[in-house]
Design an enzyme around this catalytic site. Structure first.
Site, PDB file in Angstrom:
ATOM      1  N   LYS A 125      50.715  46.534  46.747  1.00 38.36           N
ATOM      2  CA  LYS A 125      49.257  46.458  46.616  1.00 38.36           C
ATOM      3  C   LYS A 125      48.723  46.062  47.978  1.00 38.36           C
ATOM      4  O   LYS A 125      48.904  44.924  48.427  1.00 38.36           O
ATOM      5  CB  LYS A 125      48.838  45.425  45.561  1.00 38.36           C
ATOM      6  CG  LYS A 125      47.323  45.174  45.585  1.00 38.36           C
ATOM      7  CD  LYS A 125      46.857  44.136  44.602  1.00 38.36           C
ATOM      8  CE  LYS A 125      45.424  43.718  44.932  1.00 38.36           C
ATOM      9  NZ  LYS A 125      44.851  42.780  43.958  1.00 38.36           N
ATOM     10  N   GLY A 186      37.656  37.196  42.205  1.00 39.78           N
ATOM     11  CA  GLY A 186      37.462  35.887  41.598  1.00 39.78           C
ATOM     12  C   GLY A 186      36.061  35.595  41.089  1.00 39.78           C
ATOM     13  O   GLY A 186      35.808  34.516  40.563  1.00 39.78           O
ATOM     14  N   ALA A 212      39.798  43.677  40.572  1.00 38.41           N
ATOM     15  CA  ALA A 212      38.982  42.549  41.027  1.00 38.41           C
ATOM     16  C   ALA A 212      37.595  42.525  40.391  1.00 38.41           C
ATOM     17  O   ALA A 212      36.962  43.553  40.182  1.00 38.41           O
ATOM     18  CB  ALA A 212      38.831  42.520  42.540  1.00 38.41           C
ATOM     19  N   GLY A 213      37.151  41.307  40.102  1.00 35.35           N
ATOM     20  CA  GLY A 213      35.805  41.090  39.603  1.00 35.35           C
ATOM     21  C   GLY A 213      35.679  41.033  38.096  1.00 35.35           C
ATOM     22  O   GLY A 213      34.608  40.707  37.574  1.00 35.35           O
ATOM     23  N   ALA A 234      43.640  39.099  37.184  1.00 38.10           N
ATOM     24  CA  ALA A 234      44.515  37.928  37.150  1.00 38.10           C
ATOM     25  C   ALA A 234      43.756  36.715  36.634  1.00 38.10           C
ATOM     26  O   ALA A 234      43.982  36.250  35.515  1.00 38.10           O
ATOM     27  CB  ALA A 234      45.106  37.650  38.527  1.00 38.10           C
ATOM     28  N   THR A 235      42.796  36.236  37.445  1.00 31.56           N
ATOM     29  CA  THR A 235      42.177  34.961  37.087  1.00 31.56           C
ATOM     30  C   THR A 235      41.348  35.040  35.807  1.00 31.56           C
ATOM     31  O   THR A 235      41.153  34.017  35.150  1.00 31.56           O
ATOM     32  CB  THR A 235      41.289  34.434  38.233  1.00 31.56           C
ATOM     33  OG1 THR A 235      40.378  35.459  38.612  1.00 31.56           O
ATOM     34  CG2 THR A 235      42.117  34.022  39.422  1.00 31.56           C
TER      35      THR A 235
END
Lengths: 286, 78
Positions: A125, A186, A212-213, A234-235
């Site tokens: 990645k 994030g 992302a996001g 992920a988060t």
């Protein structure tokens, strides 16, 4: 306790309904995502970032149903050893190393080479960020790094801006997948520019992964409805109050979005359109 | 001899190889090919002066005084 299962997130990826027995489309699993000849049964790619404990991470990864997960490459520390690598081996989840923290093509190439040597995969990645404040991709370095890594035999999953022009350029220099952001890393703001994501999808001939996001399940479903081939997050899971439950939510959301995209939504209309017949209403004249 | 491993000072026996440096750092015995004798996969990579040294070369790469060795592994990341 309302039900016997409260507190336990559902983990089964079942899109079946009991109401339509014999209708194969309802019971068929979501079609696999094929990248570089590898079929991934889940279209959710869950990153390992942000989890407070390895045990909790393992449970969330399993609940997500993911078959591919991101890791970063950092100095070996005696305290943690190679425990993450061992966990992922035990879970049988394929590793997608990232180049997080790299600001230049040069750093990203070195990190990718280290990852290939350590983890035995030529998938990477590619993340080349412009600055620590925005964490936005640096388009110039990203394109350069993609070209270099492709020449070195890597399968590049390019983390990119939601820029339809750049996405095509990355594909032209050999990216195996393009991964436009929904919103900055994030932030949990979701898909800020659905139009651009649709445009990227409509012109791409490599898989498009929304990366992302993502904040919550509906963001992931939307990304899939827009035509993305997969979602990477992920988060949104690891920092949720209940990561295992949120992981299961994403598992279902990605599957639902994929099915909805394939099913073909109704067109949006300006005015109401009744679905019940007006004829035969009780007490009507005639 | 004195070297640096992951930015920290370390002392290796004279004549030590990269394989010795890695084994010392991770606390696992390595065979000639650089693979751990415990049968599991290793999961680490080594760079010397910003160049990756393939595992198969560790055993025949002599470490000299003052060498800067980086040993990396997978950590959590998105």
């Amino acid at each position: 306790m309302h039900t016997a299962t409260e507190g336990t997130a559902p983990t089964g990826l079942s899109v079946a309904t009991d109401s339509a027995p014999g209708f194969a489309a309802h019971t068929a699993p979501v079609d696999p995502l094929v990248i570089d000849g590898v079929a991934l049964g889940s279209r959710l790619i869950m990153g390992t970032g942000g989890a407070p404990s390895l045990d909790g991470l393992g449970a969330a990864l399993q609940a997500s149903g993911t078959e591919l997960t991101t890791v970063a490459m950092r100095r070996y520390s005696p305290e943690t050893g190679s425990s993450l690598f061992e966990l992922l081996e035990d879970l049988g989840i394929r590793v997608l190393p990232n180049t997080a923290g790299c600001f230049t093509a040069r750093d990203a190439v070195l990190t990718a080479e280290l990852a290939r040597e350590a983890l035995g995969t030529d998938w990477v990645k590619l993340e080349v960020i412009a600055d620590e404040e925005t964490l936005l991709p640096d388009a110039v370095e990203l394109l350069d790094a993609t070209e270099q890594l492709v020449r070195r035999g890597f399968k590049v999953f390019a983390y990119t801006n939601d820029d339809p022009v750049l996405a095509l350029r990355l594909e032209q220099v050999g990216a195996a997948a393009v991964m436009p952001l929904g919103a900055p890393i994030g932030t949990g703001l979701g898909v800020l520019n659905p139009h651009n994501i649709e445009l990227i999808v409509s012109r791409a001939s490599v898989p498009v992964v929304l990366d992302a996001g993502i904040g919550t399940a509906s963001d992931a479903a939307l990304a899939m409805e827009l035509g993305c081939d997969a979602v990477l997050l992920a988060t949104a899971v690891t920092r949720a109050q209940d990561p295992v439950r949120m992981a299961a939510a994403f598992r279902h959301a990605v599957a639902a979005g994929r099915l909805a995209r394939g099913a073909g939504r109704i067109p949006k209309r300006e005015h109401a359109q009744a679905s019940s017949p007006m004829a035969g209403l009780a007490g009507a004249a005639g | 001899m004195k070297v640096r491993i992951n930015g920290r000072p370390a002392v290796l026996d004279d004549g030590a190889t990269l394989r010795d440096a890695v084994a010392l750092t991770i606390g696992r015995e390595l065979d000639d090919a650089g693979n751990p004798r415990d049968g599991r996969r290793l999961g680490v990579a080594v760079a010397v002066d910003a160049d990756v040294v393939p595992r198969s070369n560790w055993g025949r790469t002599a470490v000299v005084d003052g060498t800067d060795i980086e040993i990396l592994t997978a950590v959590q990341g998105g």
